[in-house]
Design an enzyme around this catalytic site. Structure first.
Site, mmCIF file in Angstrom:
data_model
loop_
_atom_site.group_PDB
_atom_site.id
_atom_site.type_symbol
_atom_site.label_atom_id
_atom_site.label_comp_id
_atom_site.label_asym_id
_atom_site.label_seq_id
_atom_site.Cartn_x
_atom_site.Cartn_y
_atom_site.Cartn_z
ATOM 1 N N GLU A 22 25.706 43.885 36.119
ATOM 2 C CA GLU A 22 26.556 44.229 37.265
ATOM 3 C C GLU A 22 27.700 43.227 37.379
ATOM 4 O O GLU A 22 27.589 42.091 36.918
ATOM 5 C CB GLU A 22 25.640 44.239 38.509
ATOM 6 C CG GLU A 22 26.292 44.314 39.860
ATOM 7 C CD GLU A 22 27.003 45.619 40.165
ATOM 8 O OE1 GLU A 22 27.830 46.044 39.332
ATOM 9 O OE2 GLU A 22 26.780 46.176 41.255
ATOM 10 N N ASP A 23 28.793 43.655 37.978
ATOM 11 C CA ASP A 23 29.936 42.749 38.105
ATOM 12 C C ASP A 23 29.690 41.617 39.096
ATOM 13 O O ASP A 23 29.933 40.459 38.799
ATOM 14 C CB ASP A 23 31.217 43.537 38.477
ATOM 15 C CG ASP A 23 31.047 44.447 39.705
ATOM 16 O OD1 ASP A 23 29.960 44.470 40.313
ATOM 17 O OD2 ASP A 23 32.019 45.141 40.045
ATOM 18 N N ASP A 56 27.108 40.654 46.088
ATOM 19 C CA ASP A 56 27.790 40.282 47.326
ATOM 20 C C ASP A 56 26.742 40.274 48.445
ATOM 21 O O ASP A 56 26.024 39.298 48.609
ATOM 22 C CB ASP A 56 28.918 41.307 47.521
ATOM 23 C CG ASP A 56 29.845 41.010 48.667
ATOM 24 O OD1 ASP A 56 30.126 39.826 48.912
ATOM 25 O OD2 ASP A 56 30.319 41.952 49.328
ATOM 26 N N PHE A 80 37.744 38.034 48.258
ATOM 27 C CA PHE A 80 37.740 39.316 47.562
ATOM 28 C C PHE A 80 38.469 39.146 46.241
ATOM 29 O O PHE A 80 39.637 38.776 46.201
ATOM 30 C CB PHE A 80 38.390 40.431 48.395
ATOM 31 C CG PHE A 80 38.055 41.784 47.849
ATOM 32 C CD1 PHE A 80 36.862 42.418 48.182
ATOM 33 C CD2 PHE A 80 38.903 42.422 46.959
ATOM 34 C CE1 PHE A 80 36.521 43.646 47.651
ATOM 35 C CE2 PHE A 80 38.575 43.664 46.413
ATOM 36 C CZ PHE A 80 37.380 44.271 46.763
ATOM 37 N N ARG A 120 41.286 46.633 37.419
ATOM 38 C CA ARG A 120 40.077 46.471 36.596
ATOM 39 C C ARG A 120 40.393 45.922 35.208
ATOM 40 O O ARG A 120 39.553 45.313 34.551
ATOM 41 C CB ARG A 120 39.363 47.821 36.412
ATOM 42 C CG ARG A 120 38.769 48.398 37.682
ATOM 43 C CD ARG A 120 37.802 49.528 37.322
ATOM 44 N NE ARG A 120 37.458 50.370 38.451
ATOM 45 C CZ ARG A 120 36.484 50.111 39.318
ATOM 46 N NH1 ARG A 120 35.756 49.020 39.199
ATOM 47 N NH2 ARG A 120 36.220 50.943 40.315
HETATM 48 P P1 IMP Z 1 26.849 44.448 47.483
HETATM 49 O O1 IMP Z 1 26.010 45.677 47.589
HETATM 50 O O2 IMP Z 1 27.436 44.048 48.805
HETATM 51 O O3 IMP Z 1 26.165 43.293 46.794
HETATM 52 O O4 IMP Z 1 28.140 44.863 46.698
HETATM 53 C C1 IMP Z 1 28.199 44.918 45.376
HETATM 54 C C2 IMP Z 1 29.376 45.757 44.953
HETATM 55 O O5 IMP Z 1 30.494 45.607 45.834
HETATM 56 C C3 IMP Z 1 29.836 45.300 43.605
HETATM 57 O O6 IMP Z 1 29.214 46.044 42.612
HETATM 58 C C4 IMP Z 1 31.315 45.531 43.669
HETATM 59 O O7 IMP Z 1 31.611 46.824 43.184
HETATM 60 C C5 IMP Z 1 31.689 45.447 45.120
HETATM 61 N N1 IMP Z 1 32.281 44.138 45.454
HETATM 62 C C6 IMP Z 1 31.723 43.141 46.162
HETATM 63 N N2 IMP Z 1 32.558 42.097 46.278
HETATM 64 C C7 IMP Z 1 33.670 42.446 45.613
HETATM 65 C C8 IMP Z 1 34.906 41.760 45.343
HETATM 66 O O8 IMP Z 1 35.170 40.610 45.734
HETATM 67 N N3 IMP Z 1 35.811 42.465 44.601
HETATM 68 C C9 IMP Z 1 35.602 43.721 44.146
HETATM 69 N N4 IMP Z 1 34.454 44.374 44.356
HETATM 70 C C10 IMP Z 1 33.504 43.751 45.103
HETATM 71 MG MG MG Z 2 29.985 47.350 41.230
#
Ligand code: IMP
Ligand code: MG
Length: 170
Positions: free
Chosen positions: A94-95, A98, A147, A160
């Site tokens: 995963e990227d 968060d 972000f 991207r």
């Molecule tokens: P989570 O469910 O809040 O952990 O969010 C994870 C997803 O939110 C990641 O797979 C990203 O696609 C997106 N995301 C969270 N933070 C960022 C950011 O700083 N930039 C771009 N995408 C983000």
């Molecule tokens: Mg993602």
């Protein structure tokens, strides 16, 4: 846009992570990588090319973000895997982690498919934003609550393709 992690720094870290992962699995075992679309696609492609283990790969797509920089907390499956996970060494790629909600959801549904092992690799982690305690065994970089875009990560589907990670100015 301020560059947070340049291309060289990312490449070096991804290679190191690939080495770390390979040391953790028996040399003869196949590793099945599950890339999370779309954000994880660049990390996935660099990671697999840095690995010499036998690997197979698949992709899954979920949506957790609308066109906004805030998490909605809602996770929806957009594309499921092509093949089953039973008895396989699975690593979710995963990227970024968060709030942790997306990965918690993914880990739950993939665990239910009886993989031999299930681990997670994330290029980035923003620990200060975590809402749920989720296990991520391989983390590329820990970053502040900013972000970021580039290297797979987007803002409204843009950026991207950047080879580096940058902080998007509000
Ligand atoms: P989570 O469910 O809040 O952990 O969010 C994870 C997803 O939110 C990641 O797979 C990203 O696609 C997106 N995301 C969270 N933070 C960022 C950011 O700083 N930039 C771009 N995408 C983000
Ligand atoms: Mg993602």
């Amino acid at each position: 846009m301020n560059i947070l992690l340049d291309a060289e720094t990312i490449q070096a870290r991804v290679k190191a992570l690939a080495g770390e992962i390979e040391r953790d699995y028996p040399a003869d075992d196949e590793i099945h990588l599950v890339g999370v679309l779309k954000g994880g696609f660049i990390f996935m492609s660099d990671l697999v090319r840095a690995m010499s283990h036998r690997v197979s790969l698949d992709f899954i797509a979920v949506s957790s973000y609308a066109k906004s920089t805030k998490s909605s907390g809602e996770v929806r499956m957009l594309k499921d895997l092509d093949s089953g996970l039973q008895g396989r060494h699975v690593i979710i790629v995963e990227d970024i982690v968060d709030t942790g909600l997306t990965l918690t959801y993914l880990q739950e549904i993939l665990k239910a498919r009886s993989p031999k092992t299930l681990r997670t690799a994330c290029l980035l982690s923003k620990p200060s934003r975590r809402q749920v305690d989720v296990a991520v065994e391989y983390i590329g970089f820990t970053i502040e609550d900013r972000f970021v875009v580039g290297y797979g990560l987007d803002y409204a589907e843009k950026y991207r393709n950047l080879p580096y990670i940058a902080v998007l100015n509000e």
